[in-house]
Design a protein around this motif. Structure first.
Motif, PDB file in Angstrom:
ATOM      1  N   PHE A 110      38.939  73.275 -27.048  1.00  0.00           N
ATOM      2  CA  PHE A 110      38.552  74.159 -25.960  1.00  0.00           C
ATOM      3  C   PHE A 110      38.397  73.425 -24.632  1.00  0.00           C
ATOM      4  N   LEU A 111      38.040  72.143 -24.661  1.00  0.00           N
ATOM      5  CA  LEU A 111      37.752  71.428 -23.420  1.00  0.00           C
ATOM      6  C   LEU A 111      38.939  71.357 -22.462  1.00  0.00           C
ATOM      7  N   PRO A 112      40.158  70.979 -22.897  1.00  0.00           N
ATOM      8  CA  PRO A 112      41.275  70.928 -21.935  1.00  0.00           C
ATOM      9  C   PRO A 112      41.596  72.278 -21.320  1.00  0.00           C
ATOM     10  N   TRP A 113      41.440  73.341 -22.096  1.00  0.00           N
ATOM     11  CA  TRP A 113      41.762  74.675 -21.595  1.00  0.00           C
ATOM     12  C   TRP A 113      40.681  75.206 -20.659  1.00  0.00           C
ATOM     13  N   ALA A 114      39.410  74.901 -20.955  1.00  0.00           N
ATOM     14  CA  ALA A 114      38.303  75.437 -20.171  1.00  0.00           C
ATOM     15  C   ALA A 114      37.974  74.593 -18.948  1.00  0.00           C
ATOM     16  N   TYR A 115      38.413  73.333 -18.918  1.00  0.00           N
ATOM     17  CA  TYR A 115      38.079  72.440 -17.808  1.00  0.00           C
ATOM     18  C   TYR A 115      38.878  72.841 -16.566  1.00  0.00           C
ATOM     19  N   PRO A 116      38.301  72.711 -15.353  1.00  0.00           N
ATOM     20  CA  PRO A 116      39.026  73.093 -14.131  1.00  0.00           C
ATOM     21  C   PRO A 116      40.368  72.377 -14.011  1.00  0.00           C
ATOM     22  N   GLY A 117      41.412  73.149 -13.727  1.00  0.00           N
ATOM     23  CA  GLY A 117      42.758  72.580 -13.688  1.00  0.00           C
ATOM     24  C   GLY A 117      42.946  71.531 -12.608  1.00  0.00           C
ATOM     25  N   ALA A 118      42.384  71.764 -11.414  1.00  0.00           N
ATOM     26  CA  ALA A 118      42.575  70.826 -10.314  1.00  0.00           C
ATOM     27  C   ALA A 118      41.976  69.461 -10.631  1.00  0.00           C
ATOM     28  N   VAL A 119      40.808  69.458 -11.285  1.00  0.00           N
ATOM     29  CA  VAL A 119      40.153  68.204 -11.620  1.00  0.00           C
ATOM     30  C   VAL A 119      40.977  67.432 -12.650  1.00  0.00           C
ATOM     31  N   THR A 120      41.491  68.130 -13.647  1.00  0.00           N
ATOM     32  CA  THR A 120      42.278  67.466 -14.680  1.00  0.00           C
ATOM     33  C   THR A 120      43.584  66.920 -14.125  1.00  0.00           C
ATOM     34  N   VAL A 121      44.199  67.641 -13.179  1.00  0.00           N
ATOM     35  CA  VAL A 121      45.442  67.144 -12.585  1.00  0.00           C
ATOM     36  C   VAL A 121      45.197  65.835 -11.847  1.00  0.00           C
ATOM     37  N   ILE A 122      44.116  65.783 -11.066  1.00  0.00           N
ATOM     38  CA  ILE A 122      43.794  64.554 -10.330  1.00  0.00           C
ATOM     39  C   ILE A 122      43.483  63.416 -11.297  1.00  0.00           C
ATOM     40  N   ALA A 123      42.738  63.725 -12.353  1.00  0.00           N
ATOM     41  CA  ALA A 123      42.405  62.689 -13.336  1.00  0.00           C
ATOM     42  C   ALA A 123      43.666  62.155 -14.004  1.00  0.00           C
ATOM     43  N   TRP A 124      44.576  63.040 -14.368  1.00  0.00           N
ATOM     44  CA  TRP A 124      45.833  62.598 -14.990  1.00  0.00           C
ATOM     45  C   TRP A 124      46.677  61.790 -14.006  1.00  0.00           C
ATOM     46  N   TYR A 125      46.705  62.215 -12.749  1.00  0.00           N
ATOM     47  CA  TYR A 125      47.494  61.502 -11.749  1.00  0.00           C
ATOM     48  C   TYR A 125      46.974  60.080 -11.551  1.00  0.00           C
ATOM     49  N   TRP A 126      45.652  59.946 -11.478  1.00  0.00           N
ATOM     50  CA  TRP A 126      45.067  58.610 -11.310  1.00  0.00           C
ATOM     51  C   TRP A 126      45.220  57.776 -12.580  1.00  0.00           C
ATOM     52  N   MET A 127      45.199  58.425 -13.742  1.00  0.00           N
ATOM     53  CA  MET A 127      45.350  57.681 -14.987  1.00  0.00           C
ATOM     54  C   MET A 127      46.776  57.134 -15.134  1.00  0.00           C
ATOM     55  N   LEU A 128      47.764  57.936 -14.742  1.00  0.00           N
ATOM     56  CA  LEU A 128      49.154  57.527 -14.875  1.00  0.00           C
ATOM     57  C   LEU A 128      49.639  56.730 -13.669  1.00  0.00           C
ATOM     58  N   ASN A 129      49.001  56.931 -12.523  1.00  0.00           N
ATOM     59  CA  ASN A 129      49.349  56.183 -11.309  1.00  0.00           C
ATOM     60  C   ASN A 129      48.058  55.666 -10.681  1.00  0.00           C
ATOM     61  N   PRO A 130      47.457  54.629 -11.223  1.00  0.00           N
ATOM     62  CA  PRO A 130      46.149  54.153 -10.749  1.00  0.00           C
ATOM     63  C   PRO A 130      46.175  53.801  -9.262  1.00  0.00           C
ATOM     64  N   LEU A 236      51.211  66.291  -9.637  1.00  0.00           N
ATOM     65  CA  LEU A 236      51.439  65.101 -10.451  1.00  0.00           C
ATOM     66  C   LEU A 236      52.568  64.232  -9.923  1.00  0.00           C
ATOM     67  N   THR A 237      53.444  64.810  -9.118  1.00  0.00           N
ATOM     68  CA  THR A 237      54.524  64.030  -8.507  1.00  0.00           C
ATOM     69  C   THR A 237      54.227  63.690  -7.056  1.00  0.00           C
ATOM     70  N   GLY A 238      53.015  63.982  -6.600  1.00  0.00           N
ATOM     71  CA  GLY A 238      52.649  63.654  -5.232  1.00  0.00           C
ATOM     72  C   GLY A 238      53.420  64.451  -4.189  1.00  0.00           C
ATOM     73  N   GLY A 239      53.878  65.671  -4.538  1.00  0.00           N
ATOM     74  CA  GLY A 239      54.604  66.498  -3.585  1.00  0.00           C
ATOM     75  C   GLY A 239      56.010  66.015  -3.290  1.00  0.00           C
ATOM     76  N   ARG A 240      56.581  65.211  -4.178  1.00  0.00           N
ATOM     77  CA  ARG A 240      57.929  64.680  -3.958  1.00  0.00           C
ATOM     78  C   ARG A 240      58.897  65.256  -4.991  1.00  0.00           C
ATOM     79  N   ILE A 241      60.150  65.347  -4.629  1.00  0.00           N
ATOM     80  CA  ILE A 241      61.177  65.797  -5.555  1.00  0.00           C
ATOM     81  C   ILE A 241      61.730  64.569  -6.277  1.00  0.00           C
ATOM     82  N   ILE A 242      60.921  64.018  -7.182  1.00  0.00           N
ATOM     83  CA  ILE A 242      61.345  62.841  -7.933  1.00  0.00           C
ATOM     84  C   ILE A 242      62.382  63.229  -8.981  1.00  0.00           C
TER      85      ILE A 242
END
Length: 293
Positions: A110-130, A236-242
Motif C-alpha cells: 500500500f505504501l508506494p500507491w498511497a505515498y504522494p507521487g511528486a515526493v516519490t518521483v523526486i526521491a527516485w530521481y535523486w536515487m538514480l541520479n544523485p 525523471l528525465t529532467g524535462g529532456r527528450i532523452i
C-alpha cells in the motif's frame, strides 16, 4: 414494449442526464477541440488557424522520429504492463494467504500507491541520479555509464522510468487483484484443491480463469496509466527528450514549441492503439461463446 417499461427507461435517461452532461463537458468537448486543432496549422508562431486537413498527420507519419517514439512507447507499455501484472498477481496471492508477515506485506504494497507521487518521483530521481558527490553517486554514475554504453544513450533514463512505473503501479495492481480474489467464493478454490493437487495447475485452471475480468481491467488500466504517465516521465528525465515517448514529445511540441496542431496529431496517434487494446480486452473478458450460453 409495455408502457411501464418505457417509463422506466425514460426515467433512467433522465437520471443519467447530469452524468452525461458532465462527461460531455469534461471529456467530449476537449477531445473534439483537440481533433479539430489536429487538422489546423494552429501555432504560436503564426496568427492563422488555417485548416490544413491531414497535413499534420502526413508530416508525422513521414518523420522517422515518430516511428522511433512509437516503438519506444510500445516497449515501455509492454514491459511495464507485463511486469506489473506478474508482480501484482504474485503479491495479491501472497496477501490472500494468512501468514505472520502479512501486516508488513500489506504495508509494503500500500505504501508506494498511497505515498504522494511528486515526493516519490523526486526521491527516485535523486536515487538514480544523485545530486551530491558521494561514494554512492560514483557507483550510480558507473552503472549509468555501463548501461548507456551497452544499450545506447538514454537507456538508463528509460530503465529508471520503467522501474518507477512498475514500483508504483505494481502495488495498485496487487490491491486491485486482491479485491478480485476476495470477491470470488472460497468454495471454488476449495473445489480446485480437490481437482488439482499442483499449485501451478490450480493457478492456471482455477485462479486465472476466475480472475480473468479483473486481469483484463488491470491490463487496460496499466495501458492508460502508461500512456498518460507524462509527469513522471518528464520529471525523471529532467524535462529532456532523452528517449522519445509519444506523450512527452507531444507536450514538447505543444507547450515548449507552440506547435499545437502537430502536438494534437501526435497525442491522437495513441487513440487507435488504446481503442484496439480496449476491443481486444473486452472480447477476452466477454467471449461470444459465453454470451451465447
Amino acid at each position: 414494449m409495455k408502457a411501464g417499461q418505457g417509463q422506466q427507461i425514460g426515467a433512467a435517461y433522465v437520471l443519467m442526464a447530469p452524468a452525461l452532461i458532465l462527461v460531455a463537458g469534461v471529456l467530449a468537448y476537449p477531445l473534439a477541440w483537440e481533433i479539430w486543432v489536429s487538422f489546423t496549422a494552429f501555432s504560436t508562431h503564426a496568427a492563422t488557424t488555417e485548416f490544413v486537413g491531414l497535413a499534420n498527420y502526413r508530416r508525422m507519419a513521414g518523420d522517422p522520429f515518430f516511428w522511433r517514439a512509437l516503438v519506444t512507447t510500445g516497449a515501455y507499455l509492454a514491459i511495464t504492463t507485463i511486469a506489473k501484472l506478474v508482480l501484482g498477481l504474485a503479491m495479491a496471492l501472497l496477501l490472500a494467504r494468512p501468514s505472520r508477515g502479512r501486516a508488513l506485506a500489506f504495508l509494503a504494497v500500500f505504501l508506494p500507491w498511497a505515498y504522494p507521487g511528486a515526493v516519490t518521483v523526486i526521491a527516485w530521481y535523486w536515487m538514480l541520479n544523485p545530486p551530491l558527490i558521494t561514494s554512492y553517486s560514483l557507483v550510480a554514475s558507473h552503472v549509468k555509464q555501463a548501461v548507456d554504453g551497452a544499450l545506447g544513450t538514454g537507456a538508463w533514463a528509460f530503465l529508471s522510468v520503467v522501474l518507477f512505473n512498475i514500483w508504483r503501479g505494481g502495488s495498485f495492481t496487487a490491491v486491485f487483484l486482491l479485491a478480485g480474489l476476495n470477491a470470488i467464493p472460497i468454495e471454488l478454490f476449495e473445489y480446485g484443491q480437490l481437482e488439482a493437487r499442483s499449485a501451478m495447475q490450480r493457478l492456471r485452471h482455477v485462479t486465472l480463469p476466475l480472475l480473468r475480468p479483473f486481469l483484463a481491467l488491470a491490463v487496460f488500466l496499466s495501458f492508460t496509466s502508461a500512456f498518460a504517465d507524462l509527469a513522471n516521465v518528464w520529471m525523471l528525465t529532467g524535462g529532456r527528450i532523452i528517449f522519445p515517448v509519444v506523450g512527452t514529445y507531444a507536450y514538447w511540441l505543444g507547450i515548449r514549441n507552440g506547435r499545437f496542431g502537430d502536438a494534437a496529431a501526435w497525442s491522437l496517434s495513441l487513440v487507435p492503439v488504446l481503442t484496439l487494446a480496449l476491443v481486444v480486452l473486452f472480447r477476452w473478458f466477454d467471449r461470444p461463446a459465453e454470451r451465447a450460453a
